[in-house]
Design a protein around this motif. Structure first.
Motif, PDB file in Angstrom:
ATOM      1  N   LYS A 103      38.150  74.667  10.445  1.00  0.00           N
ATOM      2  CA  LYS A 103      37.758  76.081  10.389  1.00  0.00           C
ATOM      3  C   LYS A 103      36.337  76.135   9.835  1.00  0.00           C
ATOM      4  O   LYS A 103      35.799  75.121   9.413  1.00  0.00           O
ATOM      5  CB  LYS A 103      38.701  76.890   9.503  1.00  0.00           C
ATOM      6  CG  LYS A 103      38.699  76.454   8.047  1.00  0.00           C
ATOM      7  CD  LYS A 103      39.317  77.489   7.135  1.00  0.00           C
ATOM      8  CE  LYS A 103      40.825  77.472   7.177  1.00  0.00           C
ATOM      9  NZ  LYS A 103      41.404  78.316   6.093  1.00  0.00           N
ATOM     10  N   ARG A 104      35.752  77.302   9.845  1.00  0.00           N
ATOM     11  CA  ARG A 104      34.402  77.425   9.309  1.00  0.00           C
ATOM     12  C   ARG A 104      34.428  77.126   7.812  1.00  0.00           C
ATOM     13  O   ARG A 104      35.216  77.705   7.069  1.00  0.00           O
ATOM     14  CB  ARG A 104      33.849  78.823   9.561  1.00  0.00           C
ATOM     15  CG  ARG A 104      32.402  78.985   9.085  1.00  0.00           C
ATOM     16  CD  ARG A 104      31.829  80.330   9.510  1.00  0.00           C
ATOM     17  NE  ARG A 104      30.475  80.500   9.000  1.00  0.00           N
ATOM     18  CZ  ARG A 104      29.397  79.945   9.537  1.00  0.00           C
ATOM     19  NH1 ARG A 104      29.511  79.189  10.621  1.00  0.00           N
ATOM     20  NH2 ARG A 104      28.201  80.149   9.020  1.00  0.00           N
ATOM     21  N   SER A 105      33.563  76.220   7.389  1.00  0.00           N
ATOM     22  CA  SER A 105      33.565  75.784   5.992  1.00  0.00           C
ATOM     23  C   SER A 105      33.179  76.918   5.045  1.00  0.00           C
ATOM     24  O   SER A 105      32.103  77.507   5.186  1.00  0.00           O
ATOM     25  CB  SER A 105      32.595  74.619   5.806  1.00  0.00           C
ATOM     26  OG  SER A 105      32.397  74.355   4.432  1.00  0.00           O
ATOM     27  N   PRO A 106      34.027  77.225   4.064  1.00  0.00           N
ATOM     28  CA  PRO A 106      33.687  78.266   3.085  1.00  0.00           C
ATOM     29  C   PRO A 106      32.625  77.810   2.080  1.00  0.00           C
ATOM     30  O   PRO A 106      32.100  78.617   1.331  1.00  0.00           O
ATOM     31  CB  PRO A 106      35.027  78.541   2.392  1.00  0.00           C
ATOM     32  CG  PRO A 106      35.780  77.254   2.504  1.00  0.00           C
ATOM     33  CD  PRO A 106      35.372  76.674   3.834  1.00  0.00           C
ATOM     34  N   ILE A 107      32.316  76.500   2.070  1.00  0.00           N
ATOM     35  CA  ILE A 107      31.290  75.980   1.158  1.00  0.00           C
ATOM     36  C   ILE A 107      30.020  75.591   1.916  1.00  0.00           C
ATOM     37  O   ILE A 107      29.109  75.004   1.340  1.00  0.00           O
ATOM     38  CB  ILE A 107      31.821  74.767   0.356  1.00  0.00           C
ATOM     39  CG1 ILE A 107      32.219  73.622   1.302  1.00  0.00           C
ATOM     40  CG2 ILE A 107      32.978  75.172  -0.530  1.00  0.00           C
ATOM     41  CD1 ILE A 107      32.630  72.336   0.582  1.00  0.00           C
ATOM     42  N   GLY A 108      30.001  75.934   3.214  1.00  0.00           N
ATOM     43  CA  GLY A 108      28.861  75.550   4.024  1.00  0.00           C
ATOM     44  C   GLY A 108      28.909  74.064   4.344  1.00  0.00           C
ATOM     45  O   GLY A 108      29.882  73.362   4.029  1.00  0.00           O
ATOM     46  N   TYR A 109      27.850  73.556   4.987  1.00  0.00           N
ATOM     47  CA  TYR A 109      27.812  72.132   5.355  1.00  0.00           C
ATOM     48  C   TYR A 109      26.754  71.367   4.572  1.00  0.00           C
ATOM     49  O   TYR A 109      26.752  70.138   4.562  1.00  0.00           O
ATOM     50  CB  TYR A 109      27.610  71.994   6.863  1.00  0.00           C
ATOM     51  CG  TYR A 109      28.789  72.570   7.615  1.00  0.00           C
ATOM     52  CD1 TYR A 109      29.968  71.849   7.749  1.00  0.00           C
ATOM     53  CD2 TYR A 109      28.736  73.864   8.119  1.00  0.00           C
ATOM     54  CE1 TYR A 109      31.071  72.390   8.380  1.00  0.00           C
ATOM     55  CE2 TYR A 109      29.840  74.416   8.762  1.00  0.00           C
ATOM     56  CZ  TYR A 109      31.000  73.684   8.892  1.00  0.00           C
ATOM     57  OH  TYR A 109      32.108  74.227   9.499  1.00  0.00           O
ATOM     58  N   GLU A 110      25.899  72.099   3.892  1.00  0.00           N
ATOM     59  CA  GLU A 110      24.932  71.437   3.017  1.00  0.00           C
ATOM     60  C   GLU A 110      25.662  70.683   1.911  1.00  0.00           C
ATOM     61  O   GLU A 110      25.237  69.613   1.478  1.00  0.00           O
ATOM     62  CB  GLU A 110      23.982  72.471   2.421  1.00  0.00           C
ATOM     63  CG  GLU A 110      22.849  71.868   1.621  1.00  0.00           C
ATOM     64  CD  GLU A 110      21.850  72.911   1.135  1.00  0.00           C
ATOM     65  OE1 GLU A 110      21.319  72.725   0.010  1.00  0.00           O
ATOM     66  OE2 GLU A 110      21.610  73.888   1.862  1.00  0.00           O
ATOM     67  N   ALA A 111      26.801  71.248   1.460  1.00  0.00           N
ATOM     68  CA  ALA A 111      27.609  70.582   0.424  1.00  0.00           C
ATOM     69  C   ALA A 111      28.106  69.222   0.914  1.00  0.00           C
ATOM     70  O   ALA A 111      28.156  68.253   0.149  1.00  0.00           O
ATOM     71  CB  ALA A 111      28.783  71.467   0.036  1.00  0.00           C
TER      72      ALA A 111
END
Length: 290
Positions: A206-214
């Motif tokens: 699913k869409r990452s709630p922490i973004g992908y930079e993490a």
């Protein structure tokens, strides 16, 4: 002369702590436990000092006496705190869980301690679940895995590390773990396992709630820069060049600036690049920009 109350009152009036202790211990030895506590509790203001000294002594020397003293005086909060303190000292899971359940009961009996009672209820559920998990993984895992007594976060992490991902999800739901925290926990655990295939699948679930930079930052910090590169295209556009640099991919960073028409960003990369070879590559990219 068996003038118990008078002896205790005179000892308190003397201001001599040792004398008060002498009388208290003598009475504790001679009287039944019920009579001993009734004498102290019914003494009014005159025996408050004796009551406090008895509590200090019992905390240091006789915790069984302290438990009985709190119970006889209907001091539920103190009884609950004592049970929790005992739980923290116990090594046996069964005894520890029993002590936490006792604390839950004491807090539940006090209408002003609803929050504490709720927390103890959750602790009881968590410890019971951890007992089950310890039995499930016993003999299966490499080395001894102990769930009992761990935090909710650590329990989730251990579940993932030991192939119990569905249980980790269930614990997240049962204890209302925030989605962002769960994603960080799973990111860290799968990286620790080195299971990058599972991490990739998780990132696409699913869409990452922490973004992908993490993902990029954690993988780089953990020494997996090559695996981190795959997540850079899913980072926010303005951040991609920086993320590629973090991964050591200067050429990719330069091409990202080119695609975005970011001449200023490319110039900044040129100033920061680590060697002349990379500088030439960036110059070539810049020369091809419109």
């Amino acid at each position: 002369m068996k003038q118990d109350r008078l002896a205790l009152e005179k000892a308190v009036d003397s201001g001599d702590t040792d004398l008060v202790y002498h009388v208290l211990l003598h009475l504790h030895k001679r009287l039944t436990l019920g009579d001993f506590f009734r004498l102290i509790e019914s003494g009014g203001p005159k025996l408050i000092a004796a009551s406090r000294l008895l509590e200090v002594y019992a905390k240091e020397q006789n915790r069984e006496m302290l438990r009985d003293f709190y119970y006889s005086d209907d001091r539920r909060v103190e009884s609950a705190v004592l049970s929790l303190d005992e739980a923290s000292r116990l090594q046996d899971p069964v005894a520890c869980l029993a002590a936490v359940k006792a604390a839950h009961k004491f807090f539940s009996d006090d209408k002003d301690r609803g929050f504490e009672a709720k927390m103890m209820g959750e602790s009881t559920r968590l410890l019971t679940l951890q007992q089950q998990l310890d039995k499930e993984v016993e003999g299966k895992a490499d080395g001894k895995v102990e769930f009992f007594g761990k935090s909710v976060n650590e329990t989730i992490r251990l579940c993932i590390l030991n192939g119990l991902s569905k249980r980790a999800e269930k614990i997240k739901d049962e204890f209302k773990v925030p989605e962002k925290r769960f994603w960080f926990l799973k990111l860290y655990a799968l990286t620790e396992l080195g299971d990058f295939e599972a991490l990739e699948a998780f990132s696409k679930s699913k869409r990452s709630p922490i973004g992908y930079e993490a993902f990029v930052r954690h993988l780089v910090n953990a020494g997996h820069s090559r695996d981190a590169v795959a997540y850079v295209p899913r980072c926010d556009g303005p951040r991609r060049a920086e993320m590629y640099v973090l991964c050591g991919e200067w050429r990719m960073a330069g091409n990202t600036c080119k695609e975005r028409g970011d001449k200023k960003g490319l110039d900044e990369l040129r100033k920061k690049c680590p060697n002349s070879m990379i500088a030439r590559e960036l110059d070539q990219i810049a020369s091809n920009m419109k």
